[in-house]
Design a protein around this motif. Sequence first.
Motif, short mmCIF file in Angstrom:
data_model
loop_
_atom_site.label_atom_id
_atom_site.label_comp_id
_atom_site.label_asym_id
_atom_site.label_seq_id
_atom_site.Cartn_x
_atom_site.Cartn_y
_atom_site.Cartn_z
N UNK A 26 49.27 47.69 39.36
CA UNK A 26 49.16 46.65 40.37
C UNK A 26 47.76 46.04 40.39
N UNK A 27 46.73 46.86 40.18
CA UNK A 27 45.36 46.33 40.11
C UNK A 27 45.22 45.41 38.91
N UNK A 28 45.77 45.83 37.77
CA UNK A 28 45.71 45.01 36.56
C UNK A 28 46.45 43.70 36.79
N UNK A 29 47.64 43.78 37.40
CA UNK A 29 48.42 42.58 37.67
C UNK A 29 47.68 41.62 38.59
N UNK A 30 46.98 42.16 39.58
CA UNK A 30 46.20 41.30 40.47
C UNK A 30 45.15 40.54 39.69
N UNK A 31 44.48 41.23 38.77
CA UNK A 31 43.47 40.56 37.94
C UNK A 31 44.12 39.50 37.04
N UNK A 32 45.27 39.85 36.48
CA UNK A 32 45.98 38.89 35.61
C UNK A 32 46.39 37.66 36.41
N UNK A 33 46.95 37.87 37.58
CA UNK A 33 47.38 36.74 38.39
C UNK A 33 46.21 35.83 38.75
N UNK A 34 45.06 36.44 39.04
CA UNK A 34 43.89 35.61 39.37
C UNK A 34 43.44 34.80 38.15
N UNK A 35 43.57 35.41 36.96
CA UNK A 35 43.24 34.67 35.73
C UNK A 35 44.24 33.54 35.49
N UNK A 36 45.51 33.80 35.75
CA UNK A 36 46.54 32.79 35.53
C UNK A 36 46.39 31.62 36.49
N UNK A 37 45.86 31.90 37.67
CA UNK A 37 45.73 30.86 38.68
C UNK A 37 44.61 29.87 38.38
#
Length: 119
Positions: free
Chosen positions: A107-118
């Motif tokens: 979930x921490x990794x996904x949060x970072x990925x989502x912020x990069x995607x945004x």
Amino acid sequence: MEKNGKEDLIIIRIQKSRKENWKRICSEKQISLTSLIIHSVENRILNDERRKVMAFIEKQDNIFIKIETNINQIARIVNGQKFISEEALKNFLDKLSEIEKLKREQNMIFSKIYSMLAR
């Protein structure tokens, strides 16, 4: 210049071989040359990388679904037998704790990925 929603036109000069190389990269990544240039200049994630990230997220989610299914199967067996050995229970709880830890990390990794995607 404004044409079909495009705000401006930039003309750059590059060697023909470099242009062909960029076009080859775009073809391999299945993205436009405009996308390659803009995302590279703005240090944003490219569309092909975005697709890979989304595929990774789906794969991870599928792995956890399989694990959760296995946990439910074990619970069903234990409920049917009305017994589980202390060692088996400890092993099961250890695995459950490990899964919980991995899920938090994911979930921490996904949060970072989502912020990069945004971006």
